[in-house]
Write a protein that holds these residues in place. Structure first.
Motif, PDB file in Angstrom:
ATOM      1  N   VAL A   8     -28.612  54.186  43.084  1.00 16.19           N
ATOM      2  CA  VAL A   8     -28.238  55.354  42.280  1.00 16.19           C
ATOM      3  C   VAL A   8     -28.545  55.195  40.795  1.00 16.19           C
ATOM      4  CG1 VAL A   8     -26.439  56.114  43.864  1.00 16.19           C
ATOM      5  CG2 VAL A   8     -25.849  54.546  42.015  1.00 16.19           C
ATOM      6  N   LEU A   9     -28.795  53.974  40.373  1.00 14.87           N
ATOM      7  CA  LEU A   9     -28.973  53.702  38.947  1.00 14.87           C
ATOM      8  C   LEU A   9     -30.101  54.537  38.334  1.00 14.87           C
ATOM      9  CD1 LEU A   9     -27.764  51.868  36.812  1.00 14.87           C
ATOM     10  CD2 LEU A   9     -29.536  50.197  37.321  1.00 14.87           C
ATOM     11  N   GLY A  10     -31.248  54.531  39.012  1.00 14.76           N
ATOM     12  CA  GLY A  10     -32.439  55.151  38.451  1.00 14.76           C
ATOM     13  C   GLY A  10     -32.242  56.621  38.120  1.00 14.76           C
ATOM     14  N   HIS A  11     -31.661  57.348  39.064  1.00 17.74           N
ATOM     15  CA  HIS A  11     -31.478  58.785  38.920  1.00 17.74           C
ATOM     16  C   HIS A  11     -30.603  59.098  37.706  1.00 17.74           C
ATOM     17  CE1 HIS A  11     -30.427  62.762  41.168  1.00 17.74           C
ATOM     18  NE2 HIS A  11     -31.292  62.939  40.198  1.00 17.74           N
ATOM     19  N   MET A  12     -29.476  58.395  37.623  1.00 13.18           N
ATOM     20  CA  MET A  12     -28.533  58.660  36.533  1.00 13.18           C
ATOM     21  C   MET A  12     -29.127  58.249  35.190  1.00 13.18           C
ATOM     22  SD  MET A  12     -24.752  57.869  38.030  1.00 13.18           S
ATOM     23  CE  MET A  12     -24.975  56.155  38.423  1.00 13.18           C
ATOM     24  N   MET A  13     -29.811  57.106  35.182  1.00 14.41           N
ATOM     25  CA  MET A  13     -30.384  56.605  33.936  1.00 14.41           C
ATOM     26  C   MET A  13     -31.470  57.556  33.415  1.00 14.41           C
ATOM     27  SD  MET A  13     -33.411  54.886  33.316  1.00 14.41           S
ATOM     28  CE  MET A  13     -33.999  54.829  31.666  1.00 14.41           C
ATOM     29  N   ARG A  14     -32.327  58.036  34.333  1.00  9.06           N
ATOM     30  CA  ARG A  14     -33.394  58.944  33.932  1.00  9.06           C
ATOM     31  C   ARG A  14     -32.819  60.239  33.365  1.00  9.06           C
ATOM     32  NH1 ARG A  14     -38.345  57.105  33.517  1.00  9.06           N
ATOM     33  NH2 ARG A  14     -39.166  59.188  33.905  1.00  9.06           N
ATOM     34  N   MET A  15     -31.742  60.737  33.997  1.00  5.78           N
ATOM     35  CA  MET A  15     -31.154  61.997  33.553  1.00  5.78           C
ATOM     36  C   MET A  15     -30.524  61.830  32.174  1.00  5.78           C
ATOM     37  SD  MET A  15     -31.153  64.938  34.745  1.00  5.78           S
ATOM     38  CE  MET A  15     -30.644  66.372  33.828  1.00  5.78           C
ATOM     39  N   THR A  16     -29.842  60.692  31.981  1.00  3.62           N
ATOM     40  CA  THR A  16     -29.246  60.418  30.671  1.00  3.62           C
ATOM     41  C   THR A  16     -30.335  60.423  29.604  1.00  3.62           C
ATOM     42  OG1 THR A  16     -27.700  58.981  31.805  1.00  3.62           O
ATOM     43  CG2 THR A  16     -27.800  58.792  29.414  1.00  3.62           C
ATOM     44  N   ARG A  17     -31.401  59.719  29.897  1.00  3.09           N
ATOM     45  CA  ARG A  17     -32.506  59.610  28.949  1.00  3.09           C
ATOM     46  C   ARG A  17     -33.088  60.999  28.627  1.00  3.09           C
ATOM     47  NH1 ARG A  17     -38.003  59.152  29.374  1.00  3.09           N
ATOM     48  NH2 ARG A  17     -39.050  57.804  27.859  1.00  3.09           N
ATOM     49  N   ALA A  18     -33.360  61.776  29.683  1.00  4.88           N
ATOM     50  CA  ALA A  18     -33.994  63.082  29.488  1.00  4.88           C
ATOM     51  C   ALA A  18     -33.071  64.022  28.719  1.00  4.88           C
ATOM     52  CB  ALA A  18     -34.354  63.688  30.844  1.00  4.88           C
ATOM     53  N   ALA A  19     -31.776  64.029  29.083  1.00  6.15           N
ATOM     54  CA  ALA A  19     -30.843  64.954  28.446  1.00  6.15           C
ATOM     55  C   ALA A  19     -30.689  64.626  26.967  1.00  6.15           C
ATOM     56  CB  ALA A  19     -29.487  64.887  29.156  1.00  6.15           C
ATOM     57  N   ILE A  20     -30.588  63.333  26.647  1.00  2.43           N
ATOM     58  CA  ILE A  20     -30.417  62.961  25.241  1.00  2.43           C
ATOM     59  C   ILE A  20     -31.688  63.263  24.446  1.00  2.43           C
ATOM     60  CG2 ILE A  20     -29.975  61.064  23.649  1.00  2.43           C
ATOM     61  CD1 ILE A  20     -28.196  59.833  25.730  1.00  2.43           C
ATOM     62  N   LEU A  21     -32.834  62.953  25.050  1.00  2.06           N
ATOM     63  CA  LEU A  21     -34.094  63.224  24.354  1.00  2.06           C
ATOM     64  C   LEU A  21     -34.217  64.708  24.021  1.00  2.06           C
ATOM     65  CD1 LEU A  21     -36.799  60.980  26.033  1.00  2.06           C
ATOM     66  CD2 LEU A  21     -35.921  60.899  23.689  1.00  2.06           C
ATOM     67  N   ASN A  22     -33.720  65.548  24.926  1.00  2.00           N
ATOM     68  CA  ASN A  22     -33.750  66.982  24.728  1.00  2.00           C
ATOM     69  C   ASN A  22     -32.969  67.363  23.468  1.00  2.00           C
ATOM     70  OD1 ASN A  22     -34.692  69.400  25.555  1.00  2.00           O
ATOM     71  ND2 ASN A  22     -32.921  69.853  26.869  1.00  2.00           N
ATOM     72  N   VAL A  23     -31.758  66.770  23.357  1.00  2.00           N
ATOM     73  CA  VAL A  23     -30.894  67.070  22.231  1.00  2.00           C
ATOM     74  C   VAL A  23     -31.486  66.516  20.919  1.00  2.00           C
ATOM     75  CG1 VAL A  23     -28.599  66.655  21.267  1.00  2.00           C
ATOM     76  CG2 VAL A  23     -28.865  67.165  23.698  1.00  2.00           C
TER      77      VAL A  23
END
Lengths: 529, 320
Positions: free
Chosen positions: B197-212
């Motif tokens: 599960v690590l990859g999915h959550m980590m990628r989403m965190t990265r993408a969401a923050i980069l967006n902001v």
């Protein structure tokens, strides 16, 4: 000790080499007679059972749906659980012929094999402390023969007309003669429970060597030695733990990493590799189980014996044993009996792959050339799809168009087996020939899964039941074997072996063809070195 | 906008969840009815006699119409009575609560490790965006997501149980084990689940923050001279929390209901194995009960994600 010497020593201890011979070989390897003698004595001491320890077994074949009710047992794990805490009246001998007395001391029959008397052993107690009596035996047998029960042994109890207690004896009267009754009562469901287990069928109380401490269905069961057990020669461990490990790789790893001492159902594909590991011993025992392709003799195109014969001749049996069983098995001869049965006729010629003869019969059958469809699934037996593919190829060599239809594994036993006219299946075998034939080849049997309807065969089967003359009985079974082999709808390419593996500190293994893990007696007969 | 209407929004979400659960219960019941094969045959196996089959069918009440059985089952379930298992007669609520407890223990252990780890790795990835720490983290987590679970399990088992014997390969846990022993036993399955599960959550965190990070206020923060990591964790993360919570909840739900394979490989006595055993035995009441619990977990987790998103988002809290 060098490898050669230890090999000779193990052979001598197993009895396949005599002592004089051993000393001769030892001397040839440079050992003095005295040293050889000491070596022999040390090894012999290791052969006497040592008490104590906790045996851990990793087993395939259990689920969270399991119960301790003997009537409901139907898989490998529940079979083993029953063995731990209970015992039947008699037990089939590891040699494949003869009986051992368990809760019965003696068995006797009337000359016509219709009235059987079982003298019940005295001084045996249940785990709850109460004595085991003939009344308990009677109540147990009654429960399993009750039409309303769900007992897996109901089928073998139906021929009983009457049962009664007579002093120390239980007397069973049959509707028709049956010389095999004691073998049938060795069925693993029929362990004796207090008051027949009517009130608390799943209480897990019996007379066995180990009593139940903890049972979590499909996960784990823990047993400890029952101090009041009557037979000192069985049950050497202080406690036994059975872990359900259905995944093949997980089971193998558990043995290799030392978490368990014994595992069952080793995958034939890796058995050879495992045997090379220095801490592990792989055992394989020829049993009665067999893999089959079954044709309905009353359904076109299989109602034509020439076509059936063509298909039988177009199976390359040895190839299947080599590739599907990896050599852990023996070739079949299209009748469901092998050397593990009493009265087996080993003079019946072995059927072999013969594409020319098969093509001859195929032409003679006049089949229109449309593909012959066989239903198959990997739940039929391990490697069934591979075996079907081999069959398809070898049939092609004989010019027979065979089409394999893969069926869903879910519901295979209710929707395909015994329903579709040509399918793959397996049989676990039965303790005696009569039972095997009565279950699946008698024309009126519910599980006559080849729709075999042969009056001559039915008559022979019935006559053999009451025949106490062994020579005549052997002859009758031989005739029946020929009938099934040459006219039946059964293609039996192979008998599979039971393959198990244990850590090297486990001693006392003996081969038993009746069932997996020494017929379930590994925890009773083995010990830690 | 006042607190009352926020409460109203939350109540609306919960009501919606319950309706969904009811619909799921109907689907579960219908689904179990159309499974191929026969319950009695599956319970008694190939060695059943027709007589025993007929007896069992009558005892199980399989002769009643399906609609009657649905409503009596639903009524029972609402009162916490899930009935008895067909195959071994045990009370379902009791045996299932034990299994559910085990599953939650394993899922919880994996989650306690995986969620913070994913967030931290996500933050680190953003901090070093495009540089080697970002690439290593992305590469490794993508690889562990891509390898099938059973393969990860076998690799972990081979290395850590058979070769080096650090952890046991069989994760059976039972009453009477200390917490330490239990944690030792579940080390390998927990490790595998973390990796899954690590990859999915980590990628989403990265993408969401980069967006902001593209927003004007982040630029302001940068111009103020704040440290880059402070900007990411104090200013960007709170505003990216809604999509992250969504993905975290989805993965937590997966940890509870989607790990049958891991349970089988490590012989862990959890819900997945329990469900599979009963499906193959056509033990319909248990299958239905498991289905209901799984549906409740999924719907509950998603509801929590929705509510957190509501609370975290001022625009949703204060609609114009």
């Amino acid at each position: 000790m060098n490898d050669e010497l230890s090999y000779y020593l193990s052979r001598t201890l197993k009895g396949s080499m005599n002592r004089r011979h051993f000393f001769g070989r030892a001397a040839a390897l440079g050992l003095t007679a005295a040293a050889a003698n000491t070596l022999m004595a040390t090894s012999l001491r290791a052969q006497t059972p040592q008490k104590g320890g906790t045996l851990k077994i990793g087993m395939q074949g259990g689920g969270s749906t399991d119960s301790l009710d003997p009537a409901l047992a139907a898989n490998q794990v529940t079979f083993q659980l029953l063995r731990m805490f209970g015992e039947p009246l008699v037990e089939s001998d590891p040699s494949g012929t003869g009986l051992q007395m368990r809760l019965a001391e003696a068995v006797d029959s009337s000359p016509d094999a219709k009235v059987w008397t079982f003298r019940i052993r005295k001084g045996v107690t249940f785990h709850d402390g109460s004595p085991m009596t003939p009344d308990d035996v009677l109540a147990t047998l009654r429960r399993h023969s009750d039409e309303a029960s769900q007992s897996g042994a109901l089928g073998i109890m139906t021929g009983i007309a009457d049962m009664a207690v007579d002093g120390d004896n239980v007397v069973v009267t049959l509707e028709a003669a049956n010389a095999d009754l004691p073998y049938l009562l060795a069925d693993y469901h029929l362990l004796i429970q207090p008051k027949g287990g009517v009130d608390a069928p799943a209480a897990g109380v019996g007379t066995g060597a180990y009593k139940v401490v903890n049972f979590e269905p499909g996960v784990r069961a823990v047993f400890e030695k029952y101090d009041g057990y009557w037979d000192d020669s069985l049950g050497h461990f202080d406690s036994v733990e059975i872990l359900v490990i259905n995944d093949n790789t997980a089971r193998t790893s558990a043995l290799q990493s030392g978490q368990v001492h014994l595992i069952n159902r080793v995958d034939p594909k890796i058995a050879g590799l495992m045997a090379r590991a220095p801490t592990v011993t792989v055992t394989d025992v020829a049993g009665r189980g067999h893999y089959v392709f079954i044709m309905h003799c009353n359904t076109a195109p299989f109602d034509n014996n020439d076509l059936r014969m063509a298909l039988k001749l177009s199976v390359d049996r040895q190839d299947m044993v080599d590739k599907v069983l990896m050599g852990y098995g023996t070739v079949g001869n299209d009748f469901p009996i092998n050397a593990a049965y009493p009265f087996f006729d080993d003079t019946i010629p072995q059927r072999v792959f013969d594409p020319e003869e098969a093509a001859h019969y195929y032409k003679k059958s006049g089949h229109d050339g449309s593909p012959i469809v066989m239903s198959c699934s990997d739940v039929a037996f391990a490697g069934a799809m591979d075996a079907a593919a081999l069959f398809q190829q070898s049939a092609q060599a004989a010019g027979i168009p065979l089409e394999i239809r893969r069926e869903p594994g879910d519901g295979y036993w209710s929707d395909v087996w015994n329903v579709k006219p040509f399918s793959a299946s397996y049989w676990g075998g039965r303790p005696v020939q009569d039972q095997m034939y009565s279950t699946a080849y008698l024309s009126s049997a519910d599980w006559n899964d080849t729709r075999f309807n042969n009056p001559e065969f039915d008559a022979l089967l019935n006559d053999a039941k009451g025949e106490l003359d062994e020579a005549k009985r052997r002859e009758m079974y031989s005739q029946m074997a020929y009938l099934v082999r040459d006219e039946g709808g059964l293609i039996l390419p192979m008998f599979n072996n039971f393959i198990s593996a244990n850590s090297n500190d486990l001693q006392g293994w003996i081969d038993d063809p009746t069932q997996d893990l020494m017929n379930g007696y590994a925890p009773h007969k083995c010990w830690f070195a | 906008m006042n607190a009352g209407s926020l409460l109203g929004l939350v109540a609306q979400r919960i009501a919606l969840g319950l309706v969904l659960l009811l619909a799921a219960s109907a689907l579960i019941f219908a689904g179990t009815q159309i499974l191929p094969g026969d319950v009695a045959q599956s319970i008694l196996g190939q060695s059943a006699t027709p007589q025993a089959l007929a007896n069992l069918r009558a005892e199980l009440g399989l002769d009643q119409p399906a609609l009657t059985r649905y409503f009596s089952w639903l009524a029972g379930a609402l009162q916490g009575d899930l009935g008895n298992a067909l195959s071994n007669g045990q009370d379902i609520a009791t045996s299932m609560s034990h299994r559910l407890g085990n599953t939650l223990f394993l899922a919880g252990t994996a989650a306690i490790i995986a969620v913070p780890l994913a967030l931290i790795l996500g933050l680190v990835s953003v901090r070093y965006q495009g540089r080697w720490p970002d690439k290593v983290i992305s590469g490794v987590t993508l690889a562990t997501v891509s390898v099938p679970e059973f393969m990860l399990g076998y690799i972990a088992m081979f290395l850590l149980a058979v070769q080096f014997q650090v952890f046991p390969s069989v994760s059976t846990i039972y009453d009477g084990m200390s917490l330490g022993e239990q944690l030792q036993a579940i080390a390998l399955p927990a490790l595998v689940m973390v990796l899954v599960v690590l990859g999915h959550m980590m990628r989403m965190t990265r993408a969401a923050i980069l967006n902001v990070m593209q927003s004007a206020y982040i630029e302001t923060a940068e111009l103020k001279g704040l440290r880059r990591f402070t900007i990411i964790s104090r200013h960007a993360l709170p505003n990216a929390i809604a999509p992250i919570v969504n993905v975290v909840m989805l993965n937590l739900a997966y940890l509870v209901v989607g790990v049958v394979v891991v349970e089988v490989v490590f012989v862990y006595p959890g819900m997945g194995q329990y469900l599979v055993d009963h499906v193959s035995k056509r033990d319909v009441p248990v299958v239905q009960a498991c289905g209901l619990v799984f549906a409740a977990v999924y719907i509950g987790m998603n509801m929590i994600a929705d509510i957190v998103a509501l609370l975290a988002n001022p625009r949703l809290r204060h609609p114009k």
